[in-house]
Design a protein around this motif. Sequence first.
Motif, short mmCIF file in Angstrom:
data_model
loop_
_atom_site.label_atom_id
_atom_site.label_comp_id
_atom_site.label_asym_id
_atom_site.label_seq_id
_atom_site.Cartn_x
_atom_site.Cartn_y
_atom_site.Cartn_z
N VAL B 273 4.78 -9.67 -20.67
CA VAL B 273 3.55 -9.31 -19.87
C VAL B 273 3.62 -8.93 -18.38
O VAL B 273 3.84 -8.30 -17.83
CB VAL B 273 2.01 -10.05 -19.80
CG1 VAL B 273 1.19 -9.72 -19.00
CG2 VAL B 273 1.66 -9.43 -21.31
N LYS B 274 4.49 -10.09 -17.80
CA LYS B 274 4.95 -10.10 -16.49
C LYS B 274 6.32 -9.06 -16.20
O LYS B 274 6.41 -8.61 -14.58
CB LYS B 274 5.28 -11.47 -15.75
CG LYS B 274 3.91 -11.86 -15.50
CD LYS B 274 4.30 -13.25 -14.66
CE LYS B 274 2.71 -14.04 -15.00
NZ LYS B 274 2.68 -14.97 -15.72
N GLY B 275 6.55 -8.24 -17.25
CA GLY B 275 7.96 -7.43 -16.73
C GLY B 275 9.28 -7.52 -17.55
O GLY B 275 10.19 -7.07 -17.16
N ASN B 276 9.27 -8.83 -17.87
CA ASN B 276 11.04 -8.90 -18.34
C ASN B 276 11.09 -9.40 -19.96
O ASN B 276 12.06 -9.99 -20.52
CB ASN B 276 10.42 -11.03 -17.84
CG ASN B 276 10.94 -10.73 -16.03
OD1 ASN B 276 11.54 -10.17 -15.37
ND2 ASN B 276 10.03 -12.14 -15.76
N GLY B 277 10.43 -8.42 -20.25
CA GLY B 277 10.84 -8.49 -21.54
C GLY B 277 12.29 -7.81 -22.02
O GLY B 277 12.60 -7.41 -20.72
N LEU B 278 12.69 -7.88 -23.27
CA LEU B 278 13.40 -6.97 -23.37
C LEU B 278 13.95 -5.03 -23.00
O LEU B 278 15.19 -4.75 -22.40
CB LEU B 278 14.23 -6.91 -24.61
CG LEU B 278 14.34 -8.77 -25.82
CD1 LEU B 278 14.63 -8.31 -26.95
CD2 LEU B 278 16.11 -8.79 -24.87
N CYS B 279 12.61 -4.89 -23.29
CA CYS B 279 12.70 -3.18 -22.42
C CYS B 279 12.46 -2.81 -21.51
O CYS B 279 11.98 -2.06 -21.36
CB CYS B 279 12.43 -2.89 -24.01
SG CYS B 279 13.97 -2.82 -25.24
N ASN B 280 11.20 -3.57 -20.67
CA ASN B 280 10.63 -2.99 -20.15
C ASN B 280 11.31 -2.44 -18.91
O ASN B 280 10.66 -1.00 -18.66
CB ASN B 280 10.11 -4.13 -19.47
CG ASN B 280 9.13 -5.50 -19.55
OD1 ASN B 280 9.78 -5.75 -20.78
ND2 ASN B 280 7.69 -5.79 -19.24
N ARG B 281 11.96 -2.27 -18.54
CA ARG B 281 13.20 -1.52 -17.05
C ARG B 281 13.37 -0.38 -17.82
O ARG B 281 13.29 0.86 -17.31
CB ARG B 281 14.15 -2.47 -16.93
CG ARG B 281 13.99 -2.65 -15.43
CD ARG B 281 15.36 -4.16 -14.84
NE ARG B 281 15.46 -4.62 -15.37
CZ ARG B 281 14.78 -6.46 -15.12
NH1 ARG B 281 14.29 -6.04 -13.96
NH2 ARG B 281 14.92 -7.07 -16.14
N ASP B 282 13.22 -0.24 -19.04
CA ASP B 282 14.41 0.55 -20.00
C ASP B 282 13.18 2.05 -19.56
O ASP B 282 13.39 2.80 -19.98
CB ASP B 282 14.80 -0.09 -21.08
CG ASP B 282 16.31 0.32 -21.12
OD1 ASP B 282 16.90 0.32 -19.84
OD2 ASP B 282 16.76 0.39 -22.47
N ARG B 283 11.54 1.06 -20.96
CA ARG B 283 10.34 1.93 -20.86
C ARG B 283 9.96 2.12 -20.02
O ARG B 283 9.96 4.09 -19.84
CB ARG B 283 9.74 1.06 -21.36
CG ARG B 283 10.27 0.19 -22.92
CD ARG B 283 10.25 1.28 -24.20
NE ARG B 283 10.35 0.52 -25.11
CZ ARG B 283 11.31 0.53 -26.12
NH1 ARG B 283 12.93 1.58 -26.01
NH2 ARG B 283 12.07 -0.13 -26.84
N LEU B 284 10.05 1.73 -18.63
CA LEU B 284 9.53 2.27 -17.31
C LEU B 284 10.14 3.28 -16.72
O LEU B 284 10.00 4.29 -16.48
CB LEU B 284 8.80 1.27 -16.13
CG LEU B 284 7.72 1.51 -15.79
CD1 LEU B 284 6.65 2.08 -16.83
CD2 LEU B 284 7.31 -0.22 -14.90
#
Lengths: 95, 316
Positions: B273-284
């Motif tokens: 939720v806080k942005g540190n999942g495996l793909c957060n940066r990729d998706r955004l």
Amino acid sequence: MNQSEWPLWEVFIRSKQGLDHKHVGSLHAADAAMAIQNARDVYTRRQEGISIWVVESKHVHASNPDDAEAFFDPANDKVYRHPTFYQVPDSIKHM
Amino acid sequence: METLEMTQEEQFQARIDADVRIEPKDWMPDAYRKTLIRQISQHAHSELVGMLPEGNWITRAPSLKRKSILLSKVQDEAGHGLYLYSAAETLGTTRDQMLADLHSGKAKYSSIFNYPTLSWADMGCVGWLVDGAAILNQVPLCRTSYGPYARAMVRVCKEESFHQRQGFEIMQTLCEGAPEQKAMAQEALNRWWWPTLMMFGPKDEDSPNTAQSMNWRIKRFTNDELRQKFVDMMVPQAEFLGLTVPDEKVQWNEARQAYDFGEVNWDEFWAVVKGNGLCNRDRLGARVKAHEEGAWVREAAMAHAVKRTEREAVAA
Ligand SMILES: [Fe+2]
Ligand SMILES: [Fe+2]
Ligand SMILES: [Fe+2]
């Protein structure tokens, strides 16, 4: 420039021949042709319609919900506008 | 008359209690409006970002039939996003504002889409589990108190059940195939099971806004209630497929008439939720890139429309 947002359109769809166009939702489009094209893709992917109207939302004028009572109540006490208000003798058919 | 002594807010609540829908121009408390904008736009963002993990497999689908189906499903998700953005706009926010909040990271979307889709079986799991969880969340919202939201959800729900069925069919096909295919299905289930349970949000005791949202009828079941329903629904389906849910604590509880199950890894939940999942940066990143690279198209279409209107005005 934040005027990039395309105008909003209201979409009306006739689901089959003989029925009214019915409001189904809205979408953004640069012009009417694009609005119709997009409405087809957004609102009729499963044969929900055979005809589409679009109206730019800014052209829709609505009654005011705060005035709803004063505006619509006059019809409340006019029961004589309904056929059930009248008594028809049993022997009279087809009325 | 009694209503005269009620405050505006009490009258509003009385309408909701009587199951009268609230429409855009009706008076509503500020907090109701704000909460709804957040909830509806978050849902819209989820539909939009949700296209990315599945979009990854459109060009790699194993057959033309699967490719057409997946393409249709992803197109539906785009539609769901659009219905929901429109519903949120009736509350006074703009599409530009909502997208800006998504792209800046201020607005959230469902954490499930921050997991990668590594194999074809993931398309099965996403449809079967993720859309299955979404349906549980969404069906009660067809009766939510805000009219445009409820109407959007009716439309969404009509389309979702094909999503779940096509996912289940992918799983079933794999499970009836070669041992390698079945192993692929099990491996995908192992990765998707827990993240799907997280889709229902934090535990009830960590969800302080639930009570207010239930009062407003913009939420109709608690997170834990929905999670339990999901487990009860899915465990037998996994058994049917001959797959094992990756939770040793899953066991039928005769007294509760429900399945017991283990604890979600909440540290992982909050990290994603806080942005540190495996793909957060990729998706955004993919979202922002698509938006920015499409800017000239949006501008050109608008310039063209303006020019044509002017030309028509001169001709008239
Ligand atoms: Fe969806
Ligand atoms: Fe959804
Ligand atoms: Fe879906």
